[in-house]
Design an enzyme around this catalytic site. Structure first.
Site, PDB file in Angstrom:
ATOM      1  N   SER A  25       0.900  -1.356   0.129  1.00 30.62           N
ATOM      2  CA  SER A  25       0.123   0.142   0.023  1.00 30.62           C
ATOM      3  C   SER A  25       1.028   1.358   0.123  1.00 30.62           C
ATOM      4  O   SER A  25       1.828   1.270  -0.567  1.00 30.62           O
ATOM      5  CB  SER A  25      -0.941  -0.041   1.205  1.00 30.62           C
ATOM      6  OG  SER A  25      -1.790   1.223   1.336  1.00 30.62           O
ATOM      7  N   TYR A  64      -5.105   8.062  -6.414  1.00 30.04           N
ATOM      8  CA  TYR A  64      -3.985   7.351  -5.909  1.00 30.04           C
ATOM      9  C   TYR A  64      -4.296   7.015  -4.283  1.00 30.04           C
ATOM     10  O   TYR A  64      -4.159   5.822  -3.830  1.00 30.04           O
ATOM     11  CB  TYR A  64      -2.418   7.908  -5.951  1.00 30.04           C
ATOM     12  CG  TYR A  64      -1.319   6.951  -5.287  1.00 30.04           C
ATOM     13  CD1 TYR A  64      -0.987   5.860  -5.976  1.00 30.04           C
ATOM     14  CD2 TYR A  64      -0.715   7.274  -4.331  1.00 30.04           C
ATOM     15  CE1 TYR A  64      -0.081   4.881  -5.655  1.00 30.04           C
ATOM     16  CE2 TYR A  64       0.239   6.351  -3.522  1.00 30.04           C
ATOM     17  CZ  TYR A  64       0.588   5.248  -4.414  1.00 30.04           C
ATOM     18  OH  TYR A  64       1.574   4.363  -3.884  1.00 30.04           O
ATOM     19  N   LYS A  87      -5.313   3.117  -2.604  1.00 30.15           N
ATOM     20  CA  LYS A  87      -4.450   2.629  -1.516  1.00 30.15           C
ATOM     21  C   LYS A  87      -5.318   2.421  -0.341  1.00 30.15           C
ATOM     22  O   LYS A  87      -5.134   1.337   0.431  1.00 30.15           O
ATOM     23  CB  LYS A  87      -3.325   3.374  -1.138  1.00 30.15           C
ATOM     24  CG  LYS A  87      -2.275   3.152  -2.465  1.00 30.15           C
ATOM     25  CD  LYS A  87      -1.704   1.911  -2.793  1.00 30.15           C
ATOM     26  CE  LYS A  87      -0.626   1.867  -3.760  1.00 30.15           C
ATOM     27  NZ  LYS A  87      -0.234   0.580  -4.057  1.00 30.15           N
TER      28      LYS A  87
END
Length: 300
Positions: free
Chosen positions: A132, A146, A150
């Site tokens: 992650s 983004y 994650k």
């Protein structure tokens, strides 16, 4: 003890490459997965190169896993490392680009996990390392897409861990801070084209120019992660050796922070969350039905 077999995605660069090199140096075997295996460097020539595109249909990903299982008989460790960063103010991002970001960073890894779980259950063992980012826990502006991927991968991992634990399968969330990978160069490439820019997200608090400044800021602060050290720590988590020996037995959760910047940001975020929840107590403590009405909700 026979050598472990690792399947590592994104093995051609960054943390994936460093981990592949380190695992091979410890005598284990690696299936080095990359979208373009011609980009896999000679330094990991002893790994088995596997062409694998996480944007491919689920059937193709399952087929690739079936082939490597047929060749090796089993896989012991899956490292979902492949991914990239889409950057830019959320208002300026195209829906197509956001969907592609989630396909590579979330849906592809989940499909790969699903493809491997039957074999993990059959052998009553297996480790899944989902790489992650601190951005998924304490992210900032212009990295919204983004950050979201994650955070989603973290949430999947938190649900997956107790689901598969009875089968002897372990799940870890690897949470790196800043390491010198191709993360930022890809982030620059994915910034919205000039014609999509609204010209209104120009304040530092809005993340303006943060992609270009991120690396230099860490250098100025004297904090840059070492990919090889991160690889060693990840191996130690899997093998229960070195600095990680015994740590995962302390029921401390499934996250593995990497980097002083990551640890500090996580602690700061946790403190902020605690303060937020405490301040909002008058609100969240006032929304239950009255106790005398509980009989209305008895299921019979």
């Amino acid at each position: 003890m026979s050598p472990r077999v690792w399947l590592i995605t994104g093995s051609n660069s960054g943390l994936g490459l460093a981990l592949t090199r380190y695992v091979l140096s410890q005598g284990d075997k690696v299936i080095a997965a990359a979208r373009d295996i011609s980009k896999i460097p000679a330094s990991i020539k002893d790994a088995h190169a596997l062409p694998l595109d996480l944007n491919a249909p689920a059937a193709e990903i399952h087929s690739a896993v079936k082939k490597v299982l047929s060749a090796y008989g089993h896989i012991d460790v899956l490292v979902n490392n492949a991914g990239y960063c889409l950057s830019g103010p959320i208002e300026e991002l195209s829906p197509t680009d956001i969907q592609a970001q989630f396909q590579t960073n979330v849906f592809g890894p989940i499909t790969l996990i699903q493809a491997l779980l039957p074999s993990f259950r059959a052998q009553k063992s297996g480790q899944i390392l989902n790489v992650s980012s601190i951005a998924g826990f304490a992210g900032g502006p212009v990295f919204g897409a983004y950050n979201g991927t994650k955070a989603a991968l973290d949430a999947f991992s938190e649900a997956l861990a107790p689901e598969v634990a009875p089968f002897g399968i372990q799940v870890r969330i690897i949470t790196p801070g800043f390491f010198p990978t191709n993360f930022l160069s890809r982030a620059r490439e994915t910034q919205p084209a000039s014609e999509r820019s609204l010209g209104i997200y120009t304040l530092p608090s809005q993340g303006y120019n943060s992609v270009n400044r991120y690396h230099q800021l860490h250098v100025e602060q004297g904090q840059v992660g070492d990919n090889d050290k991160a690889a060693a720590r990840m191996y130690e988590v899997v093998s229960d050796t070195g600095l990680a020996k015994g740590l995962m037995e302390k029921r401390s959760g499934i996250r593995v922070p990497l980097g002083p910047d990551c640890g500090a940001r996580m602690l700061k975020k946790l403190k902020s969350i605690e303060e937020n929840v405490n301040v909002m107590e008058p609100v969240w403590s006032s929304t239950d039905v009255e106790k005398e009405r509980l009989h209305e909700f008895v299921q019979g």
